[in-house]
Design a protein around this motif. Structure first.
Motif, PDB file in Angstrom:
ATOM      1  N   ARG A  18       0.823  -1.226   0.000  1.00  0.00           N
ATOM      2  CA  ARG A  18       0.000   0.000   0.000  1.00  0.00           C
ATOM      3  C   ARG A  18       0.850   1.267   0.000  1.00  0.00           C
ATOM      4  O   ARG A  18       0.309   2.362  -0.041  1.00  0.00           O
ATOM      5  N   ARG A  19       2.143   1.106   0.028  1.00  0.00           N
ATOM      6  CA  ARG A  19       3.055   2.254  -0.035  1.00  0.00           C
ATOM      7  C   ARG A  19       3.289   2.570  -1.513  1.00  0.00           C
ATOM      8  O   ARG A  19       4.201   2.061  -2.152  1.00  0.00           O
ATOM      9  N   ARG A  20       2.411   3.410  -2.058  1.00  0.00           N
ATOM     10  CA  ARG A  20       2.392   3.669  -3.505  1.00  0.00           C
ATOM     11  C   ARG A  20       3.738   4.139  -4.045  1.00  0.00           C
ATOM     12  O   ARG A  20       4.174   3.687  -5.107  1.00  0.00           O
ATOM     13  N   LYS A  21       4.401   5.034  -3.339  1.00  0.00           N
ATOM     14  CA  LYS A  21       5.696   5.524  -3.827  1.00  0.00           C
ATOM     15  C   LYS A  21       6.710   4.391  -3.902  1.00  0.00           C
ATOM     16  O   LYS A  21       7.486   4.310  -4.855  1.00  0.00           O
ATOM     17  N   LEU A  22       6.694   3.524  -2.918  1.00  0.00           N
ATOM     18  CA  LEU A  22       7.601   2.378  -2.908  1.00  0.00           C
ATOM     19  C   LEU A  22       7.294   1.452  -4.079  1.00  0.00           C
ATOM     20  O   LEU A  22       8.195   1.068  -4.838  1.00  0.00           O
ATOM     21  N   VAL A  23       6.025   1.102  -4.236  1.00  0.00           N
ATOM     22  CA  VAL A  23       5.613   0.190  -5.315  1.00  0.00           C
ATOM     23  C   VAL A  23       5.978   0.790  -6.677  1.00  0.00           C
ATOM     24  O   VAL A  23       6.586   0.120  -7.521  1.00  0.00           O
ATOM     25  N   GLU A  24       5.626   2.044  -6.897  1.00  0.00           N
ATOM     26  CA  GLU A  24       5.887   2.682  -8.195  1.00  0.00           C
ATOM     27  C   GLU A  24       7.379   2.823  -8.462  1.00  0.00           C
ATOM     28  O   GLU A  24       7.834   2.621  -9.589  1.00  0.00           O
ATOM     29  N   SER A  25       8.141   3.142  -7.433  1.00  0.00           N
ATOM     30  CA  SER A  25       9.588   3.287  -7.595  1.00  0.00           C
ATOM     31  C   SER A  25      10.235   1.960  -7.987  1.00  0.00           C
ATOM     32  O   SER A  25      11.055   1.899  -8.907  1.00  0.00           O
ATOM     33  N   GLU A  63       4.799 -10.037   3.556  1.00  0.00           N
ATOM     34  CA  GLU A  63       4.827  -8.654   3.073  1.00  0.00           C
ATOM     35  C   GLU A  63       5.558  -8.563   1.730  1.00  0.00           C
ATOM     36  O   GLU A  63       5.129  -7.846   0.828  1.00  0.00           O
ATOM     37  N   ILE A  64       6.652  -9.292   1.599  1.00  0.00           N
ATOM     38  CA  ILE A  64       7.420  -9.287   0.350  1.00  0.00           C
ATOM     39  C   ILE A  64       6.586  -9.876  -0.782  1.00  0.00           C
ATOM     40  O   ILE A  64       6.574  -9.350  -1.902  1.00  0.00           O
ATOM     41  N   ARG A  65       5.871 -10.963  -0.509  1.00  0.00           N
ATOM     42  CA  ARG A  65       5.043 -11.580  -1.559  1.00  0.00           C
ATOM     43  C   ARG A  65       3.953 -10.623  -2.032  1.00  0.00           C
ATOM     44  O   ARG A  65       3.722 -10.489  -3.240  1.00  0.00           O
ATOM     45  N   THR A  66       3.297  -9.949  -1.108  1.00  0.00           N
ATOM     46  CA  THR A  66       2.232  -9.021  -1.520  1.00  0.00           C
ATOM     47  C   THR A  66       2.825  -7.785  -2.192  1.00  0.00           C
ATOM     48  O   THR A  66       2.206  -7.222  -3.097  1.00  0.00           O
ATOM     49  N   LEU A  67       4.016  -7.386  -1.776  1.00  0.00           N
ATOM     50  CA  LEU A  67       4.701  -6.281  -2.445  1.00  0.00           C
ATOM     51  C   LEU A  67       5.006  -6.654  -3.894  1.00  0.00           C
ATOM     52  O   LEU A  67       4.776  -5.860  -4.814  1.00  0.00           O
ATOM     53  N   LEU A  68       5.502  -7.851  -4.115  1.00  0.00           N
ATOM     54  CA  LEU A  68       5.808  -8.296  -5.478  1.00  0.00           C
ATOM     55  C   LEU A  68       4.556  -8.275  -6.341  1.00  0.00           C
ATOM     56  O   LEU A  68       4.589  -7.795  -7.486  1.00  0.00           O
ATOM     57  N   ARG A  69       3.449  -8.773  -5.815  1.00  0.00           N
ATOM     58  CA  ARG A  69       2.198  -8.740  -6.594  1.00  0.00           C
ATOM     59  C   ARG A  69       1.797  -7.309  -6.939  1.00  0.00           C
ATOM     60  O   ARG A  69       1.354  -7.025  -8.052  1.00  0.00           O
ATOM     61  N   ALA A  70       1.962  -6.393  -5.996  1.00  0.00           N
ATOM     62  CA  ALA A  70       1.619  -4.988  -6.239  1.00  0.00           C
ATOM     63  C   ALA A  70       2.546  -4.379  -7.297  1.00  0.00           C
ATOM     64  O   ALA A  70       2.088  -3.641  -8.177  1.00  0.00           O
ATOM     65  N   VAL A  71       3.827  -4.697  -7.228  1.00  0.00           N
ATOM     66  CA  VAL A  71       4.793  -4.174  -8.207  1.00  0.00           C
ATOM     67  C   VAL A  71       4.465  -4.716  -9.598  1.00  0.00           C
ATOM     68  O   VAL A  71       4.426  -3.952 -10.573  1.00  0.00           O
ATOM     69  N   LEU A  72       4.214  -6.007  -9.693  1.00  0.00           N
ATOM     70  CA  LEU A  72       3.876  -6.594 -10.993  1.00  0.00           C
ATOM     71  C   LEU A  72       2.568  -6.029 -11.519  1.00  0.00           C
ATOM     72  O   LEU A  72       2.425  -5.788 -12.728  1.00  0.00           O
TER      73      LEU A  72
END
Length: 82
Positions: free
Chosen positions: A13-20, A61-70
């Protein structure tokens, strides 16, 4: 050390992190993108561990971050009509 019950603001949910991360991954060739992702994950896992986050929760958290990034990469690609 016992597992912690501390929770964090979800990484995905950290949009800047995901987008970066998504932009950085898109700008690299496959080998460099893999190395960048591994390095990023290692850094984040260390930060979460130092904050007292249990390893299982950190990995989740890493797995859900990866899904958000993809998902971000796919959405941007669809917008550009790739």
């Amino acid at each position: 050390m016992a597992d912690s019950n501390i929770s964090v603001f979800p990484l995905h949910r950290r949009r800047k992190l995901v987008e970066s991360i998504a932009r950085d991954l898109e700008s690299k060739n496959e080998e460099d993108a893999n190395a960048f992702w591994r390095s990023t994950v290692k850094t984040i896992l260390i930060q979460l561990s130092e904050s007292g986050i249990a390893p299982g929760l950190a990995e989740q958290e890493i797995r859900t971050l990866l899904r958000a990034v993809l998902g971000d990469i796919a959405a941007r690609s669809a917008k550009l009509g790739r």
